[in-house]
Design an enzyme around this catalytic site. Structure first.
Site, PDB file in Angstrom:
ATOM      1  N   THR A  16      17.974  -0.924  -1.388  1.00 28.32           N
ATOM      2  CA  THR A  16      18.262   0.430  -1.857  1.00 28.32           C
ATOM      3  C   THR A  16      19.752   0.619  -2.127  1.00 28.32           C
ATOM      4  OG1 THR A  16      18.381   2.724  -1.057  1.00 28.32           O
ATOM      5  CG2 THR A  16      18.208   1.047   0.617  1.00 28.32           C
ATOM      6  N   ASP A  17      20.059   1.553  -3.023  1.00 26.15           N
ATOM      7  CA  ASP A  17      21.474   1.871  -3.271  1.00 26.15           C
ATOM      8  C   ASP A  17      22.107   2.563  -2.065  1.00 26.15           C
ATOM      9  OD1 ASP A  17      20.250   4.393  -3.489  1.00 26.15           O
ATOM     10  OD2 ASP A  17      21.161   4.886  -5.427  1.00 26.15           O
ATOM     11  N   GLU A  18      21.276   2.993  -1.092  1.00 28.20           N
ATOM     12  CA  GLU A  18      21.834   3.696   0.080  1.00 28.20           C
ATOM     13  C   GLU A  18      22.671   2.767   0.948  1.00 28.20           C
ATOM     14  OE1 GLU A  18      19.311   6.571   1.919  1.00 28.20           O
ATOM     15  OE2 GLU A  18      18.067   6.762   0.128  1.00 28.20           O
ATOM     16  N   THR A  71      11.050   4.068   5.573  1.00 27.93           N
ATOM     17  CA  THR A  71      11.856   4.402   4.394  1.00 27.93           C
ATOM     18  C   THR A  71      12.462   5.804   4.354  1.00 27.93           C
ATOM     19  OG1 THR A  71       9.895   5.170   3.198  1.00 27.93           O
ATOM     20  CG2 THR A  71      10.487   2.832   2.949  1.00 27.93           C
ATOM     21  N   TYR A 103      18.512   4.597   8.589  1.00 31.73           N
ATOM     22  CA  TYR A 103      17.710   3.935   7.543  1.00 31.73           C
ATOM     23  C   TYR A 103      18.578   2.992   6.719  1.00 31.73           C
ATOM     24  CZ  TYR A 103      15.595   3.304   2.921  1.00 31.73           C
ATOM     25  OH  TYR A 103      15.141   2.760   1.748  1.00 31.73           O
ATOM     26  N   THR A 147      11.061  -2.855  11.891  1.00 30.63           N
ATOM     27  CA  THR A 147      10.470  -3.331  10.628  1.00 30.63           C
ATOM     28  C   THR A 147      11.530  -3.803   9.633  1.00 30.63           C
ATOM     29  OG1 THR A 147       8.447  -2.028  10.823  1.00 30.63           O
ATOM     30  CG2 THR A 147       9.158  -2.589   8.588  1.00 30.63           C
ATOM     31  N   LYS A 205      18.447  -1.160   6.331  1.00 34.91           N
ATOM     32  CA  LYS A 205      18.262  -1.864   5.054  1.00 34.91           C
ATOM     33  C   LYS A 205      19.454  -2.781   4.763  1.00 34.91           C
ATOM     34  CE  LYS A 205      15.382  -1.517   2.475  1.00 34.91           C
ATOM     35  NZ  LYS A 205      14.083  -2.263   2.377  1.00 34.91           N
ATOM     36  N   THR A 218       0.971   2.068   7.928  1.00 37.01           N
ATOM     37  CA  THR A 218       1.596   3.139   8.708  1.00 37.01           C
ATOM     38  C   THR A 218       1.220   4.458   8.035  1.00 37.01           C
ATOM     39  OG1 THR A 218       3.586   3.240   7.337  1.00 37.01           O
ATOM     40  CG2 THR A 218       3.587   1.635   9.155  1.00 37.01           C
ATOM     41  N   ALA A 251       0.822  -1.210   0.000  1.00 37.98           N
ATOM     42  CA  ALA A 251       0.000   0.000   0.000  1.00 37.98           C
ATOM     43  C   ALA A 251       0.859   1.265   0.000  1.00 37.98           C
ATOM     44  CB  ALA A 251      -0.938  -0.006   1.217  1.00 37.98           C
ATOM     45  N   GLY A 296       5.475  -0.271  -3.752  1.00 36.12           N
ATOM     46  CA  GLY A 296       4.689  -1.499  -3.692  1.00 36.12           C
ATOM     47  C   GLY A 296       3.398  -1.382  -4.485  1.00 36.12           C
ATOM     48  N   PRO A 330      12.592  23.569   0.593  1.00 36.93           N
ATOM     49  CA  PRO A 330      13.743  23.531   1.501  1.00 36.93           C
ATOM     50  C   PRO A 330      14.875  22.636   0.983  1.00 36.93           C
ATOM     51  CG  PRO A 330      11.997  22.113   2.332  1.00 36.93           C
ATOM     52  CD  PRO A 330      11.477  22.720   1.057  1.00 36.93           C
TER      53      PRO A 330
HETATM   54  P1  NAD Z   1       6.790   3.789   1.554  1.00 35.49           P
HETATM   55  O1  NAD Z   1       7.326   4.416   2.784  1.00 35.49           O
HETATM   56  O2  NAD Z   1       6.052   4.612   0.551  1.00 35.49           O
HETATM   57  O3  NAD Z   1       5.828   2.567   1.934  1.00 35.49           O
HETATM   58  C1  NAD Z   1       6.175   1.610   2.875  1.00 35.49           C
HETATM   59  C2  NAD Z   1       4.978   0.682   3.052  1.00 35.49           C
HETATM   60  O4  NAD Z   1       5.332  -0.329   4.014  1.00 35.49           O
HETATM   61  C3  NAD Z   1       3.741   1.393   3.582  1.00 35.49           C
HETATM   62  O5  NAD Z   1       2.598   0.966   2.879  1.00 35.49           O
HETATM   63  C4  NAD Z   1       3.685   0.952   5.044  1.00 35.49           C
HETATM   64  O6  NAD Z   1       2.377   0.945   5.572  1.00 35.49           O
HETATM   65  C5  NAD Z   1       4.278  -0.443   4.955  1.00 35.49           C
HETATM   66  N1  NAD Z   1       4.850  -0.901   6.235  1.00 35.49           N
HETATM   67  C6  NAD Z   1       5.728  -0.233   7.032  1.00 35.49           C
HETATM   68  N2  NAD Z   1       6.012  -0.970   8.122  1.00 35.49           N
HETATM   69  C7  NAD Z   1       5.330  -2.135   7.987  1.00 35.49           C
HETATM   70  C8  NAD Z   1       5.231  -3.307   8.776  1.00 35.49           C
HETATM   71  N3  NAD Z   1       5.896  -3.425   9.942  1.00 35.49           N
HETATM   72  N4  NAD Z   1       4.450  -4.321   8.347  1.00 35.49           N
HETATM   73  C9  NAD Z   1       3.751  -4.203   7.177  1.00 35.49           C
HETATM   74  N5  NAD Z   1       3.805  -3.116   6.405  1.00 35.49           N
HETATM   75  C10 NAD Z   1       4.588  -2.092   6.801  1.00 35.49           C
HETATM   76  O7  NAD Z   1       8.037   3.077   0.875  1.00 35.49           O
HETATM   77  P2  NAD Z   1       8.532   3.021  -0.626  1.00 35.49           P
HETATM   78  O8  NAD Z   1       9.203   4.295  -0.963  1.00 35.49           O
HETATM   79  O9  NAD Z   1       7.444   2.512  -1.477  1.00 35.49           O
HETATM   80  O10 NAD Z   1       9.673   1.912  -0.495  1.00 35.49           O
HETATM   81  C11 NAD Z   1       9.348   0.530  -0.639  1.00 35.49           C
HETATM   82  C12 NAD Z   1      10.612  -0.285  -0.509  1.00 35.49           C
HETATM   83  O11 NAD Z   1      11.547   0.123  -1.505  1.00 35.49           O
HETATM   84  C13 NAD Z   1      11.318  -0.106   0.834  1.00 35.49           C
HETATM   85  O12 NAD Z   1      11.811  -1.349   1.257  1.00 35.49           O
HETATM   86  C14 NAD Z   1      12.450   0.855   0.521  1.00 35.49           C
HETATM   87  O13 NAD Z   1      13.546   0.643   1.390  1.00 35.49           O
HETATM   88  C15 NAD Z   1      12.780   0.479  -0.909  1.00 35.49           C
HETATM   89  N6  NAD Z   1      13.345   1.551  -1.748  1.00 35.49           N
HETATM   90  C16 NAD Z   1      12.743   2.772  -1.817  1.00 35.49           C
HETATM   91  C17 NAD Z   1      13.267   3.746  -2.662  1.00 35.49           C
HETATM   92  C18 NAD Z   1      12.618   5.094  -2.817  1.00 35.49           C
HETATM   93  O14 NAD Z   1      13.153   5.958  -3.522  1.00 35.49           O
HETATM   94  N7  NAD Z   1      11.453   5.349  -2.247  1.00 35.49           N
HETATM   95  C19 NAD Z   1      14.409   3.472  -3.429  1.00 35.49           C
HETATM   96  C20 NAD Z   1      14.985   2.199  -3.330  1.00 35.49           C
HETATM   97  C21 NAD Z   1      14.432   1.244  -2.493  1.00 35.49           C
HETATM   98  P1  TYD Z   2      15.019  12.003  -0.216  1.00 40.64           P
HETATM   99  O1  TYD Z   2      13.882  12.076  -1.164  1.00 40.64           O
HETATM  100  O2  TYD Z   2      14.769  12.140   1.242  1.00 40.64           O
HETATM  101  O3  TYD Z   2      15.807  10.664  -0.568  1.00 40.64           O
HETATM  102  P2  TYD Z   2      17.215  10.114   0.009  1.00 40.64           P
HETATM  103  O4  TYD Z   2      17.697  10.979   1.089  1.00 40.64           O
HETATM  104  O5  TYD Z   2      16.818   8.786   0.520  1.00 40.64           O
HETATM  105  O6  TYD Z   2      18.117  10.093  -1.165  1.00 40.64           O
HETATM  106  O7  TYD Z   2      16.063  13.146  -0.603  1.00 40.64           O
HETATM  107  C1  TYD Z   2      16.611  13.206  -1.914  1.00 40.64           C
HETATM  108  C2  TYD Z   2      17.689  14.276  -1.867  1.00 40.64           C
HETATM  109  O8  TYD Z   2      17.081  15.549  -1.611  1.00 40.64           O
HETATM  110  C3  TYD Z   2      18.704  14.055  -0.762  1.00 40.64           C
HETATM  111  O9  TYD Z   2      19.983  14.484  -1.212  1.00 40.64           O
HETATM  112  C4  TYD Z   2      18.208  14.967   0.349  1.00 40.64           C
HETATM  113  C5  TYD Z   2      17.593  16.126  -0.399  1.00 40.64           C
HETATM  114  N1  TYD Z   2      16.474  16.785   0.293  1.00 40.64           N
HETATM  115  C6  TYD Z   2      16.459  18.163   0.415  1.00 40.64           C
HETATM  116  O10 TYD Z   2      17.381  18.860  -0.053  1.00 40.64           O
HETATM  117  N2  TYD Z   2      15.418  18.744   1.073  1.00 40.64           N
HETATM  118  C7  TYD Z   2      14.395  18.031   1.600  1.00 40.64           C
HETATM  119  O11 TYD Z   2      13.480  18.621   2.211  1.00 40.64           O
HETATM  120  C8  TYD Z   2      14.405  16.605   1.452  1.00 40.64           C
HETATM  121  C9  TYD Z   2      13.295  15.757   2.014  1.00 40.64           C
HETATM  122  C10 TYD Z   2      15.466  16.026   0.792  1.00 40.64           C
END
Ligand code: NAD
Ligand code: TYD
Length: 346
Positions: A130-132, A91, A154, A106, A158, A42, A15, A19, A209
């Site tokens: 993640t690449d992080e 995340t 974070y 989690t 991961k 969440t 959700a 995902g 910001p």
């Molecule tokens: P998100 O924060 O949008 O969503 C996370 C989802 O996980 C939510 O629906 C939340 O309700 C659910 N969740 C959280 N804790 C839970 C628990 N204990 N049990 C069941 N459900 C739970 O995240 P996203 O950005 O869609 O990221 C999804 C995955 O991809 C994560 O594992 C993240 O580390 C990875 N990822 C994200 C990015 C990015 O740019 N957003 C990049 C690379 C990898």
């Molecule tokens: P973010 O979307 O939080 O992803 P991540 O930190 O996981 O890469 O941030 C992307 C980039 O943007 C990161 O270098 C942090 C920067 N950033 C800002 O400059 N201002 C903001 O308010 C946020 C949320 C992120």
């Protein structure tokens, strides 16, 4: 390969942003697959992200926590699941700095619980990572064989998940795969992340910001490209392998900001340089040759992906308006209220 007769997928965290996009992708492109979303809902989970598949007979939703071993076991049995795809995680880096506990719970313990359940039933297991996990990359690009060197709570949570997944493959022979995606952008991303935050703030006429000098680099990729990659890896990735997923090109945040403002036709005067994030990773960059050898290509550049994402927020105000007036408001005050505004240029 299990796709011929159709897979029965448990999509944890389905959700959330990526995902939900993955669920749409699978139901659209794999007519024989069944998908059960398992999500705690969440602040980041949102059933509106799945509203348009809710009537699909190949889709079901279960409201539960991946740390709850009993709930996990029940859903696996009840739905005859053969493959677990774990998106569920805390995340956001800034929230992990504010309060890391939920991340350990989690992203580490939840991953462990899912792995145990997959081991007990001999299921395929895919970890969305993640690449992080590679940490700041001063030059060149991270390869899958590089050691993990996470620098935020974070990223550390991961990386811990990745290490457990690999250990379950080596020790117990579990069929595991891992994808390490770069920053995703696109529909349904909670507006705490930079691109949806900047897009929606710009649309509201609020300041953007930018942390520090804004010259940090990220490989912004279109979420649909990432979902195609995950699907391919789940289907064809050999057991025990990890794959980087991204465009292979990183751009500066200031470039991303310019694209957002240009797409939305808003002025550069909205940009505010503010106090930087502690331990902010300056640059992520990944080598995607290994995934390309499996037959995948990114379809969009970072510039295209950011512009497409900003346009989605412009066109889908009804999705983000309720979010920005809810829990988000207290979060924003807490996270940004005390940040000093820096001179232009950071
Ligand atoms: P998100 O924060 O949008 O969503 C996370 C989802 O996980 C939510 O629906 C939340 O309700 C659910 N969740 C959280 N804790 C839970 C628990 N204990 N049990 C069941 N459900 C739970 O995240 P996203 O950005 O869609 O990221 C999804 C995955 O991809 C994560 O594992 C993240 O580390 C990875 N990822 C994200 C990015 C990015 O740019 N957003 C990049 C690379 C990898
Ligand atoms: P973010 O979307 O939080 O992803 P991540 O930190 O996981 O890469 O941030 C992307 C980039 O943007 C990161 O270098 C942090 C920067 N950033 C800002 O400059 N201002 C903001 O308010 C946020 C949320 C992120």
């Amino acid at each position: 390969m299990v796709s011929g007769k159709g897979r029965r997928l448990l999509v944890t965290g389905g959700a959330g942003f990526i995902g939900a996009n993955f669920v749409h992708h699978v139901l659209r492109t794999r007519p024989n697959d069944h998908v059960v979303v398992f999500d705690k809902l969440t602040y980041a989970g949102n059933l509106a992200n799945l509203a348009d598949v809710s009537d699909d007979p190949r889709y079901a939703f279960v409201h539960a926590d991946i740390c709850d071993a009993g709930a996990v076991e029940r859903v696996l049995s009840a739905h005859g699941i053969d493959t677990v795809v774990n998106f569920a995680a805390e995340t956001h880096v800034d929230r992990s700095i504010d309060d890391p506990e939920a991340f350990i719970r989690t992203d580490v313990n939840g991953t462990y619980t899912l792995l145990e359940a997959a081991r007990a039933k001999g299921l395929r297991y895919h970890q969305v990572s993640t690449d992080e996990v590679y940490g700041h990359v001063a030059e060149g690009a991270s390869r899958e064989t590089d050691p993990v060197a996470p620098r935020s709570p974070y990223a550390a949570s991961k990386a811990s998940g990745d290490l457990l997944v690999h250990a379950y493959h080596v020790t117990y022979g579990l069929h595991t795969t891992i994808s390490r995606g770069s920053n995703n952008v696109g529909p349904y991303q909670y507006p705490e992340k930079a691109v949806p935050l900047f897009s929606t703030n710009a649309l509201e006429g609020l300041p953007l910001p930018v942390y520090g000098d804004g010259r940090q680099e990220r490989d912004y990729q279109w979420v649909g490209d990432h979902c195609e990659a995950i699907d391919l890896i789940v289907d064809r990735g050999p057991a025990g392998e990890a794959y980087n997923v991204g465009t292979g090109t990183s751009i500066q945040n200031l470039t991303m900001v310019d694209i957002v403002l240009e797409t939305l036709d808003r002025p550069r005067s909205l940009v505010r340089h503010v106090t930087d994030r502690p331990g902010h990773d300056r640059r992520y960059a990944i080598d995607t040759a290994k995934l390309q050898a499996l037959g995948w290509r990114s379809r969009h550049t970072p510039e295209q992906a950011v512009a497409m994402a900003a346009a989605w927020y412009r066109d889908n105000e009804a999705w983000w308006r309720p979010i920005k007036s809810g829990e988000f408001r207290a979060y924003y005050d807490r996270m940004y209220g005390g940040r000093a505004v820096l001179p232009a240029g950071g």
